[in-house]
Write a protein that holds these residues in place. Structure first.
Motif, PDB file in Angstrom:
ATOM      1  N   GLU A 173       0.930  -1.070  -0.146  1.00  0.00           N
ATOM      2  CA  GLU A 173      -0.151  -0.108  -0.166  1.00  0.00           C
ATOM      3  C   GLU A 173       0.772   1.351  -0.053  1.00  0.00           C
ATOM      4  OE1 GLU A 173      -2.940   0.082  -0.751  1.00  0.00           O
ATOM      5  OE2 GLU A 173      -3.625  -1.907  -0.353  1.00  0.00           O
ATOM      6  N   ASN A 227       1.148   4.114  -2.977  1.00  0.00           N
ATOM      7  CA  ASN A 227       0.857   5.575  -2.776  1.00  0.00           C
ATOM      8  C   ASN A 227       1.835   6.208  -3.345  1.00  0.00           C
ATOM      9  OD1 ASN A 227      -1.576   4.964  -1.596  1.00  0.00           O
ATOM     10  ND2 ASN A 227      -1.006   5.392   0.327  1.00  0.00           N
ATOM     11  N   LYS A 284      -7.996  10.357  -5.473  1.00  0.00           N
ATOM     12  CA  LYS A 284      -7.802   9.626  -6.840  1.00  0.00           C
ATOM     13  C   LYS A 284      -8.984   9.578  -7.690  1.00  0.00           C
ATOM     14  CE  LYS A 284      -3.744   7.964  -4.756  1.00  0.00           C
ATOM     15  NZ  LYS A 284      -2.914   6.707  -3.882  1.00  0.00           N
ATOM     16  N   GLY A 315      -4.036   3.082  -6.194  1.00  0.00           N
ATOM     17  CA  GLY A 315      -5.196   3.279  -5.369  1.00  0.00           C
ATOM     18  C   GLY A 315      -6.248   3.849  -5.644  1.00  0.00           C
ATOM     19  N   ALA A 361      -6.481   2.598   2.739  1.00  0.00           N
ATOM     20  CA  ALA A 361      -5.248   1.928   3.237  1.00  0.00           C
ATOM     21  C   ALA A 361      -4.731   2.682   4.384  1.00  0.00           C
ATOM     22  CB  ALA A 361      -4.168   1.814   1.853  1.00  0.00           C
TER      23      ALA A 361
HETATM   24 MG    MG Z   1      -3.300   3.957  -1.712  1.00  0.00          MG
END
Ligand code: MG
Ligand code: ADP
Length: 601
Positions: free
Chosen positions: A31, A35, A81, A95, A100
């Motif tokens: 995760e 990112n 996002k 993501g 997360a």
């Molecule tokens: Mg993420």
């Protein structure tokens, strides 16, 4: 009865969500790395201690976060996002759930330092079990560094559930490798308890593979490349000889996202059919690119599963890509056609068998995914993908004969078969106009037929009415004697007839060029040329040489049945798209393209 339903406090809701997103240290690694990639980082450093159990830290030089965003990033369903549901179908980031960081923060002691390029000071946040302990300005590098300490410190049951360090480290490294492969243009490093395990400069995919898996991979990679309207497949497969007994080095990515798919794994394995020792697995790193509208990644929170609109079409293209890669590296020894042997041999020129019988036989062979299916599938795709605009559904005036335009187009398909400049065969197909190179296509057909004969020693030979004597140089004579059995498997019947002289009693059956002395001499000549130019196994060389010398040439006039036999034979081949030398055998002039010439788009 009084009301009893209450909303859960965030910290508990986050912990529950964390159960899905964070299973082990490797999940945090994944995760945080994702990112960092989404933040546009060009350098990413991963640091773990005790296989990530006590520390997972990811440092990036990406866009960083403002003070408010840093705080917001820890909220569940907080993401930069996507903004609306439709965005889900045009995803270009890793993501999108905004879960997360909130989940990780709920089950660890987290420290975040982050600074956008345009701000002088960054933000430092300390969070424990979702609770923000500290937030203050801090001087730091541009980008973000997140440390996740003591994962599951507040959930002993989960912590005890973690496996031994070697096992957890393996999971961590798997995640690292997947992301490092998918983003070979990013510099990555991996440090485990102060030791640098990986130090990966930015570079091409092949370099990244070698940097991760070792120098020995350099010789074993075969490049894959296949593209249709629907999908593009690129990457590398390992040569069959290097296949391992254990699974693990198989990587499949869809739009740069690692996925698991038994179905597509099967597509790769079936392309290797008969080339691998039993119970072994080839290395592969394959990238599938597809319009995000044709996939659904929102199937599982950990996002390694994916749904495709048309899984079968993707299967066909993946298989073709791998086959082609294996073929173009001359790795294919005897391709095993099993039950198809006779059919193939009848399909060489001069075949009198009708198409219907051929198709029936082909498709009644149980359990085989044929290239013909693949080929038809590709048409289906292009049809679905680029439907002709309504005005292009021509010939409407013929509707008086009670046929839909589709029927008409279909029957047209059978009729239109034209030889162009004595070199190309043109034929209508659903997605447009197919143009086949008669020479290259026939070379491919014969090549596969001969390889097959060499494997099964099942040549059909036809007696020469007048046996011909050939006198060779001493070295060629010796060469021929050395390959006597293989040459017999191709269909030549030879007898030694005095010093350096052979008598040709029989030649391969069903060849358009006839046979005899010149064909035999041509075979030996071509064999020697290949021997000096290419390093390929003997049987492969013989099959290629004879295919080149015995095939029909450009400039040769063909009747309709011959053209039909070439097209059928080509698409019955295991690798239809390329000649044995790797040249394309056909291409499709898309209807859309044709329409654009008439400004009809
Ligand atoms: Mg993420
Ligand atoms: P998602 O990635 O699904 O959006 P996350 O919980 O992983 O959800 O992250 C939440 C948000 O925090 C991201 O949308 C992004 O805006 C921000 N973020 C997280 N990590 C970073 C990073 N390394 N650099 C910049 N922004 C980040």
């Amino acid at each position: 009865m009084s009301d009893i339903i209450q909303l859960l406090p965030d910290s508990i809701a986050n912990q529950i969500a964390a159960g899905e997103v964070v299973q082990r240290p490797a999940s945090a690694v994944k995760e945080l790395m994702e990112n960092a990639i989404d933040a546009g980082a060009t350098t990413i450093q991963v640091i773990v201690k005790e296989a990530g159990k006590t520390l997972v830290q990811v440092i990036d030089n990406g866009m960083g976060m403002s003070e408010t965003d840093a705080r917001m990033s820890l909220e569940r369903h907080a993401t930069s996002k996507i903004r609306k549901a439709e965005d889900l179908f045009t995803l270009h980031t890793k993501g999108f759930r905004g879960e997360a960081l909130a989940s990780i923060a709920a089950v660890s002691q987290m420290e975040m330092r982050t600074r956008p390029a345009d701000e002088e000071l960054g933000t430092c946040l300390v969070v424990e079990g979702s609770e923000v302990k500290k937030q203050e300005p801090v001087a730091c590098e541009k980008g973000t560094s997140i440390s996740v300490k003591n994962l599951f410190y507040n959930i002993p049951a989960r912590r005890n559930f973690l496996k031994s360090n070697p096992v957890e480290l393996k999971h961590v490294i798997d995640e690292f490798q997947r992301l490092a492969l998918a983003h070979h243009d990013i510099v990555f490093s991996f440090i485990q308890t102060d030791e640098v395990v990986y130090d990966l400069p930015a570079g091409r995919l092949s370099q990244r593979i070698v940097n991760i898996f070792g120098k020995s991979y350099q010789e074993q990679l075969a490049a894959c490349q296949e593209e249709t309207n629907l999908v593009k497949v690129t990457g590398y497969v390992g040569k069959p000889d290097f296949a391992r007994k254990t699974r693990g080095e198989q990587f499949l990515f869809v739009n740069n996202r690692f996925i698991r798919s038994n179905y597509l794994h099967h597509a790769v394995m079936s392309a290797f059919e008969n080339l691998l020792p039993e119970n072994s697995f080839p290395f592969y790193v394959l990238f599938i690119e597809i319009d995000p509208r044709h996939i659904d990644v929102n199937v599982h929170p950990t996002k390694t599963e994916i749904k495709f609109d048309d899984e079968r079409a993707i299967y066909a293209v993946v298989r073709a890509a791998v086959r082609q890669a294996i073929g173009s590296h001359n790795l294919t020894p005897g391709i095993d056609f099993n039950a198809d042997v006779n059919i193939i041999s009848k399909l060489t020129l001069g075949a009198s068998q009708s198409n219907d019988v051929y198709f029936e036989e082909r498709f009644s062979t149980p359990g085989r995914s044929t290239n013909q299916e693949h080929w038809e599938k590709l048409y289906e795709q292009s049809k679905n993908f680029a439907p002709p605009p309504p005005e292009a559904q021509v010939l409407r005036f013929e509707s008086s004969v009670n046929k839909s335009s589709e029927d008409l187009a279909a029957s047209q398909e059978e009729k239109v078969l034209v030889q162009l400049h004595l070199r190309y065969i043109m034929r209508q197909v659903r997605s447009g106009l197919m143009i086949v190179d008669q020479q290259l296509a026939h070379e491919r057909i014969l090549y596969e037929k001969f390889l097959n004969q060499l494997k099964n020693k099942s040549a059909e030979s036809q007696q020469d009415l007048f046996p011909q004597a050939v006198t060779l140089s001493a070295s060629d004579f010796a060469l021929v004697l050395e390959m006597e059995q293989e040459i017999a498997a191709l269909g030549f019947r030879l007898d030694v007839f005095g010093k350096n002289t052979l008598l040709i009693n029989g030649v391969p059956a069903n060849l358009p060029t006839g046979g005899g002395k010149s064909l035999f001499e041509g075979l030996i000549e071509q064999f020697k040329i290949n021997q000096s130019d290419l390093s390929i196994p003997l049987k492969e060389n013989l099959a290629r040489s004879l295919a080149k010398r015995a095939g029909i040439r450009a400039g040769q006039k063909l009747v309709k049945e011959e053209m039909q036999a070439i097209i059928d034979g080509l698409f019955a081949c295991s690798t239809s798209n390329y000649s044995p030398d790797g040249l394309p055998t056909f291409f499709i002039f898309e209807l859309r393209k044709i329409e654009s010439y008439f400004n009809r788009q």
